[in-house]
Motif scaffolding. Sequence first.
Motif, PDB file in Angstrom:
ATOM      1  N   MET A 233      -0.396   6.333 -10.351  1.00  0.00           N
ATOM      2  CA  MET A 233      -1.310   5.156  -9.883  1.00  0.00           C
ATOM      3  C   MET A 233      -2.815   5.178 -10.707  1.00  0.00           C
ATOM      4  O   MET A 233      -3.107   4.115 -10.973  1.00  0.00           O
TER       5      MET A 233
ATOM      6  N   ILE B 172      -0.684   0.481  -1.587  1.00  0.00           N
ATOM      7  CA  ILE B 172       0.226   1.374  -1.939  1.00  0.00           C
ATOM      8  C   ILE B 172       0.161   2.977  -1.762  1.00  0.00           C
ATOM      9  O   ILE B 172       0.771   3.758  -1.450  1.00  0.00           O
TER      10      ILE B 172
ATOM     11  N   ALA C 260       2.091   5.238   0.703  1.00  0.00           N
ATOM     12  CA  ALA C 260       2.825   6.359   0.139  1.00  0.00           C
ATOM     13  C   ALA C 260       2.378   7.696   0.705  1.00  0.00           C
ATOM     14  O   ALA C 260       3.154   8.701   1.214  1.00  0.00           O
TER      15      ALA C 260
ATOM     16  N   PRO D 298       7.692   4.203  -2.887  1.00  0.00           N
ATOM     17  CA  PRO D 298       6.389   3.858  -3.347  1.00  0.00           C
ATOM     18  C   PRO D 298       6.480   3.871  -4.924  1.00  0.00           C
ATOM     19  O   PRO D 298       5.537   3.375  -5.797  1.00  0.00           O
TER      20      PRO D 298
ATOM     21  N   ILE E 104       7.632   0.919  -6.099  1.00  0.00           N
ATOM     22  CA  ILE E 104       6.510  -0.036  -6.024  1.00  0.00           C
ATOM     23  C   ILE E 104       5.570  -0.137  -7.191  1.00  0.00           C
ATOM     24  O   ILE E 104       4.984  -1.308  -7.455  1.00  0.00           O
ATOM     25  N   VAL E 105       5.210   1.075  -7.357  1.00  0.00           N
ATOM     26  CA  VAL E 105       4.011   1.317  -8.331  1.00  0.00           C
ATOM     27  C   VAL E 105       4.622   0.652  -9.863  1.00  0.00           C
ATOM     28  O   VAL E 105       3.932  -0.068 -10.573  1.00  0.00           O
TER      29      VAL E 105
ATOM     30  N   ASP F 175       4.960  -2.984  -9.817  1.00  0.00           N
ATOM     31  CA  ASP F 175       3.402  -3.615  -9.957  1.00  0.00           C
ATOM     32  C   ASP F 175       2.940  -3.477 -11.250  1.00  0.00           C
ATOM     33  O   ASP F 175       2.614  -4.597 -11.698  1.00  0.00           O
TER      34      ASP F 175
ATOM     35  N   THR G   5       3.351  -6.791  -4.089  1.00  0.00           N
ATOM     36  CA  THR G   5       3.056  -5.444  -3.945  1.00  0.00           C
ATOM     37  C   THR G   5       2.381  -5.327  -2.449  1.00  0.00           C
ATOM     38  O   THR G   5       2.627  -3.976  -1.749  1.00  0.00           O
TER      39      THR G   5
ATOM     40  N   ALA H 252       4.014  -2.791   0.399  1.00  0.00           N
ATOM     41  CA  ALA H 252       3.272  -1.651   0.742  1.00  0.00           C
ATOM     42  C   ALA H 252       3.339  -1.719   2.317  1.00  0.00           C
ATOM     43  O   ALA H 252       3.665  -0.716   3.261  1.00  0.00           O
TER      44      ALA H 252
END
Lengths: 146, 104
Positions: free
Chosen positions: A43, A92, A96, B38, B41-42, B45, B82, B86
Amino acid sequence: MIDLLGEQPVTDVLTALLLLAGAAFTFIAGLGVLRLPDIMIRMHASTKAGTLGTGLILLAVAVSYGSLSEASRAIAAIIFLLITAPVAAHMIGRAAYRSGVPLWDRTVIDEFKDRRPLPPPEDGTGVHLPDPSAAKTPDPVPKSPS
Amino acid sequence: MTSLTHLISSWSVVIAITLIVVAMVLAFIRLVIGPSLPDRIVALDLITYLAVAFMGVFAVLSGHSAFLDVAIALALLGFLATVAFARYVERSRARTSISEDRDD
């Protein structure tokens, strides 16, 4: 191939430099998302380098057009990205961490390790499968009423 | 307009599009393999951000400022997607039965 603004070479060169810098940062973001070991570290690449690269490219659009209408729209898009990207990244990351995604094995500190809801899954998938031992651990998230 | 300036302008757009497309391919690989939800998802994004950047480069390339509006709408859509993903991850953890969201 293209004629950006024709008679203004300074604007053209500035647009070109901003485009190249932004594209380089977005490439670094993609490389980091693929190569880094952990979701929290990924991230870093996605949120910071991706936002900076996209913002530089939108700034190149603003410099390239040069008129007030397009420049204000590009600046508004940059401001929107700078506001929403940290919010999305925080959501996020929190989701997570709370869903028990395993961290990197060389992670230095994990302060809520004893309060994380699920142990890391044995199959390495990181998906929060239902676990009977999870009912005994304290739950930092209130259950949804549904 | 000198030829060197024209050369820099034209090649910068080509290089920028190439780098963005390569980054999109790398993020798509992470979207496919990325072990947990996740992670995906990242990656999704980042793909949205890369699409916004691509629309910016294409607005410079084509000269149509409508692609700037496309970029703004895409940024809004990506943020909402996003946030929704989440919320889905946090809520599905609290449930007792988890739906199958993996293919392996």
